[in-house]
Motif scaffolding. Structure first.
Motif, PDB file in Angstrom:
ATOM      1  N   THR A 165     -25.976  12.084 -13.411  1.00 35.20           N
ATOM      2  CA  THR A 165     -24.814  11.378 -12.869  1.00 35.20           C
ATOM      3  C   THR A 165     -23.908  10.882 -13.995  1.00 35.20           C
ATOM      4  O   THR A 165     -24.315  10.811 -15.156  1.00 35.20           O
TER       5      THR A 165
ATOM      6  N   ASP B  63     -32.144  17.474 -13.741  1.00 35.63           N
ATOM      7  CA  ASP B  63     -31.254  17.850 -12.652  1.00 35.63           C
ATOM      8  C   ASP B  63     -30.563  16.612 -12.092  1.00 35.63           C
ATOM      9  O   ASP B  63     -31.074  15.503 -12.211  1.00 35.63           O
ATOM     10  N   ASN B  64     -29.428  16.830 -11.464  1.00 32.16           N
ATOM     11  CA  ASN B  64     -28.689  15.757 -10.775  1.00 32.16           C
ATOM     12  C   ASN B  64     -28.251  14.636 -11.717  1.00 32.16           C
ATOM     13  O   ASN B  64     -28.271  13.453 -11.353  1.00 32.16           O
TER      14      ASN B  64
ATOM     15  N   VAL C 152     -23.492  23.675 -15.688  1.00 34.29           N
ATOM     16  CA  VAL C 152     -22.869  23.417 -14.393  1.00 34.29           C
ATOM     17  C   VAL C 152     -23.442  24.398 -13.375  1.00 34.29           C
ATOM     18  O   VAL C 152     -23.536  25.597 -13.652  1.00 34.29           O
ATOM     19  N   ASP C 153     -23.805  23.873 -12.221  1.00 39.05           N
ATOM     20  CA  ASP C 153     -24.309  24.694 -11.113  1.00 39.05           C
ATOM     21  C   ASP C 153     -25.462  25.605 -11.528  1.00 39.05           C
ATOM     22  O   ASP C 153     -25.579  26.726 -11.056  1.00 39.05           O
ATOM     23  N   GLN C 154     -26.275  25.144 -12.424  1.00 33.82           N
ATOM     24  CA  GLN C 154     -27.478  25.826 -12.897  1.00 33.82           C
ATOM     25  C   GLN C 154     -27.225  27.180 -13.547  1.00 33.82           C
ATOM     26  O   GLN C 154     -28.164  27.951 -13.737  1.00 33.82           O
TER      27      GLN C 154
ATOM     28  N   GLN D 282     -28.194  19.128 -16.092  1.00 30.49           N
ATOM     29  CA  GLN D 282     -27.571  19.857 -14.991  1.00 30.49           C
ATOM     30  C   GLN D 282     -26.534  18.940 -14.354  1.00 30.49           C
ATOM     31  O   GLN D 282     -26.876  17.847 -13.899  1.00 30.49           O
ATOM     32  N   ILE D 283     -25.283  19.398 -14.346  1.00 33.11           N
ATOM     33  CA  ILE D 283     -24.187  18.576 -13.818  1.00 33.11           C
ATOM     34  C   ILE D 283     -23.366  19.390 -12.815  1.00 33.11           C
ATOM     35  O   ILE D 283     -23.494  20.612 -12.747  1.00 33.11           O
ATOM     36  N   SER D 284     -22.496  18.703 -12.085  1.00 36.66           N
ATOM     37  CA  SER D 284     -21.573  19.395 -11.187  1.00 36.66           C
ATOM     38  C   SER D 284     -20.300  19.739 -11.962  1.00 36.66           C
ATOM     39  O   SER D 284     -20.000  19.121 -12.994  1.00 36.66           O
ATOM     40  N   SER D 285     -19.542  20.703 -11.457  1.00 42.18           N
ATOM     41  CA  SER D 285     -18.323  21.132 -12.166  1.00 42.18           C
ATOM     42  C   SER D 285     -17.310  19.999 -12.286  1.00 42.18           C
ATOM     43  O   SER D 285     -16.564  19.925 -13.260  1.00 42.18           O
ATOM     44  N   SER D 286     -17.290  19.099 -11.327  1.00 44.34           N
ATOM     45  CA  SER D 286     -16.333  17.991 -11.387  1.00 44.34           C
ATOM     46  C   SER D 286     -16.671  16.977 -12.474  1.00 44.34           C
ATOM     47  O   SER D 286     -15.856  16.113 -12.794  1.00 44.34           O
TER      48      SER D 286
END
Length: 170
Positions: free
Chosen positions: A51, A48-49, A107-109, A84-88
């Motif tokens: 970068t 998760d998280n 993205v966003d789990q 697990q990453i963010s959409s950006s």
């Protein structure tokens, strides 16, 4: 011979058990990496998280980074990694990593990120993917009309990438 059969059966039972076990860890550059025993106990590991610097380190095989070394060693143990990453962050994933690396991006789990080799992406290519997936395409790839319909029905996001590389990899 019976003792050897018993040992073999125990090893096979451990392997079967490992296939269905999952491990989840929060990435932090400040924290130490998980123990290597994770590889023998879990076939599926979610980080998760994740970068952008971690992605860059892994992609560039920066062996000075402990997390990169840990992930690469896990890959050699046939661990299935999910980042697990963010959409950006989608534009920061090298397409080669999407296509060739034995890791998954989510993205966003909930939204898997996918790319394709072929120039024409068809209905059947998208039909097998989970709903709400993010599909990374380049200008030299064409999405058939039927595939566009499926992408709308399945609420997929088609993310056009200006070239085959990510933002930081030229």
């Amino acid at each position: 011979m019976a003792k050897m059969d018993h040992i073999v059966e125990q090893v096979l039972a451990k392997i079967r058990q490992r296939e269905h076990q999952s491990y989840e860890v929060d990435y932090s550059s400040e924290e130490s990496v998980p123990d290597k025993s994770v590889y023998t106990d879990y076939a599926n590991v979610t980080i998760d998280n994740v970068t952008i610097p971690l992605l860059a380190n892994i992609y560039r095989l920066n062996l000075n980074d402990p997390w990169t070394k840990w992930v690469l060693q896990g890959i050699s143990f046939q661990v299935n990694f999910t980042f697990q990453i963010s959409s950006s962050m989608v534009n920061f994933i090298p397409k080669k990593m999407l296509l060739d690396w034995p890791v998954s991006f989510v993205v966003d789990q909930k939204r898997s990120v996918t790319a394709f080799y072929q120039k024409a992406i068809s209905r059947s290519d998208l039909a097998i993917l989970p709903d709400k997936s993010i599909i990374v395409v380049t200008p030299n790839q064409k999405i058939t009309d039927e595939a566009k319909q499926i992408s709308q029905l399945k609420q997929m996001i088609i993310q056009m990438r200006s070239d085959g590389n990510c933002i930081w990899h030229e």
